[in-house]
Write a protein that holds these residues in place. Structure first.
Motif, short mmCIF file in Angstrom:
data_model
loop_
_atom_site.label_atom_id
_atom_site.label_comp_id
_atom_site.label_asym_id
_atom_site.label_seq_id
_atom_site.Cartn_x
_atom_site.Cartn_y
_atom_site.Cartn_z
N SER A 187 1.51 -4.61 2.61
CA SER A 187 0.15 -4.98 3.01
C SER A 187 -0.02 -6.50 3.09
CB SER A 187 -0.86 -4.37 2.04
OG SER A 187 -0.51 -4.65 0.70
N SER B 181 0.86 -1.18 0.00
CA SER B 181 0.00 0.00 0.00
C SER B 181 0.89 1.24 0.00
CB SER B 181 -0.93 0.00 1.20
OG SER B 181 -0.20 0.11 2.39
N ASN C 88 -0.99 -1.86 -4.59
CA ASN C 88 -1.57 -3.21 -4.61
C ASN C 88 -1.98 -3.72 -5.99
OD1 ASN C 88 -2.69 -2.12 -1.56
ND2 ASN C 88 -1.58 -4.04 -1.68
#
Ligand SMILES: [Zn+2]
Length: 307
Positions: free
Chosen positions: A291, A134, A195
Motif C-alpha cells: 500500500s 494491505s 498496515n
C-alpha cells in the motif's frame, strides 16, 4: 499459566529476552500446540490475539499444552521495523530453521526453531500485513509429508483463502511453517489485518482461529463452528516485484479476483508519467498488496494467489 522468558545470550550485543507463556491443560494428556506471533515487527493483530488468548484460555478446559509467544521478534517490535530484524536487515521468516554460525537473524531463527518450534506437535504462526501492506485474510501451508494435517489446521482456522505452497516453487522459503513441515510438524501461517493497525475484527479473527484449531485437535471441548462457506483454495503464488523505482499506485484492492492481463497497478516517475504498468501474468487473487507508494527496484508489489 506459567510465565517464561527465552533468554538468548548467544546473539551479538545484549542478551535478548523473549517473554512467552506455557499453559498446561488439566483435562489430560494431549498435543503440544505452539502459537507464535510478532515474527514481523509491525504486525500487531497476532500479538494482541495471543495476549487475549493467555487471559481467556482456561486450563481446566484444556487437554495438552499450549506454548504461546506474543512478540517473538522483540528487536523489530520495539523499533517498529517492518519485515526485517534491525541488526542485520534480514527477514526472520526467511531464515528458518536458522544457522548457529550465521548473522544475528540466523542465530535467532536457530534458537527459536530448536527451543520453541521443534518440541511442538503443531505450529500456528500469526501474521498480518506489515506497516506498508494491505491484506485479505488467508492461511498458508506447505507441500510436505504432513500436508494433510497442515491443511486441516488451515481449514479449521476458518479464513476465506487457503494457499498451498508447493515445494518446487517455494515462493516463501525459510519460513516457520516450511521449516516445521520439513521436520514433520504440521504448521500454518495465518494472516489477518493490515498496515500495522491493531483492529478488533482482525484480533478477534485470529483468536477465533486459534481456538478453533484447539477444538479441531481435541484440545478444547466441542467441535469448531463450521465456516459460513468453504474457503477458496489456491495451489500456488505469483509474487510480483517492480523492475523500477517508482511511485506505486495499486489498481486493485487485496481480495479482488483478477483475470490474466488485468492492470494491477502502475509505477510513476517523479513527474507523474507512467514508468511501468503491472499486469496480472495469470488469473488469481491478490491476497496482499503493497500500500505504500515508495517502491524500489525489485521491491515487492503484491502476492497473487493462483488457482
Ligand atoms: Zn508477517
Amino acid at each position: 499459566m506459567e510465565k517464561k522468558t527465552l533468554v538468548l545470550d548467544c546473539l551479538p550485543g545484549e542478551p535478548l529476552e523473549i517473554p512467552y507463556a506455557r499453559i498446561e491443560g488439566r483435562r489430560g494428556e494431549g498435543p503440544h500446540l505452539t502459537v507464535l506471533a510478532g515474527v514481523h515487527g509491525g504486525e500487531y493483530t497476532g500479538p494482541a490475539a495471543v495476549l487475549r488468548l493467555l487471559r481467556e484460555l482456561d486450563p481446566a478446559q484444556l487437554r495438552g499444552t499450549v506454548t504461546a509467544v506474543p512478540v517473538l521478534n522483540q528487536p523489530a517490535f520495539w523499533s517498529r521495523t517492518a519485515f526485517v530484524v534491525p541488526a542485520d536487515g534480514k527477514n526472520l521468516n526467511r531464515c528458518f530453521p536458522g544457522d548457529p554460525a550465521g548473522s544475528y537473524t540466523d542465530v535467532l531463527a536457530h534458537e527459536v526453531f530448536t527451543r520453541l518450534i521443534a518440541p511442538s506437535d503443531a505450529l500456528l504462526d500469526l501474521h498480518a500485513g506489515d506497516l506498508p501492506e494491505s491484506l485479505e485474510p488467508f492461511c498458508l501451508y506447505e507441500e510436505s509429508a504432513v500436508e494433510e494435517r497442515s491443511r486441516a489446521l488451515a481449514l479449521a482456522y476458518g479464513l476465506g483463502h487457503v494457499v498451498r505452497q508447493s515445494r518446487a516453487v517455494r515462493t516463501v522459503g525459510g519460513s516457520t511453517s516450511s521449516a516445521a513441515a520439513d521436520v514433520g510438524i504440521p504448521a500454518i501461517i495465518a494472516e489477518i489485518g493490515a498496515n500495522g493497525i491493531c483492529d478488533e475484527t482482525s484480533v478477534a479473527g485470529h483468536l477465533r482461529g486459534v481456538l478453533a484449531v484447539c477444538a479441531s485437535l481435541g484440545m478444547l471441548p466441542g467441535s469448531p463452528a463450521a465456516p459460513a462457506s468453504a474457503p477458496a483454495e489456491h495451489t500456488g503464488w505469483a509474487w510480483l516485484r517492480s523492475p523500477v523505482r517508482g511511485f506505486w499506485l495499486a489498481a486493485v484492492p487485496a481480495g479482488t479476483q483478477v483475470a490474466a492481463g488485468d492492470v494491477l497497478g502502475v509505477l510513476l516517475d517523479p513527474y507523474g508519467e507512467e514508468l511501468h504498468r503491472v499486469l496480472a501474468p495469470v488469473a488469481g487473487c491478490p491476497l496482499f498488496v503493497t500500500s505504500s507508494p515508495a517502491v524500489v527496484p525489485d521491491g515487492l508489489l503484491l502476492g497473487l494467489a493462483t488457482a
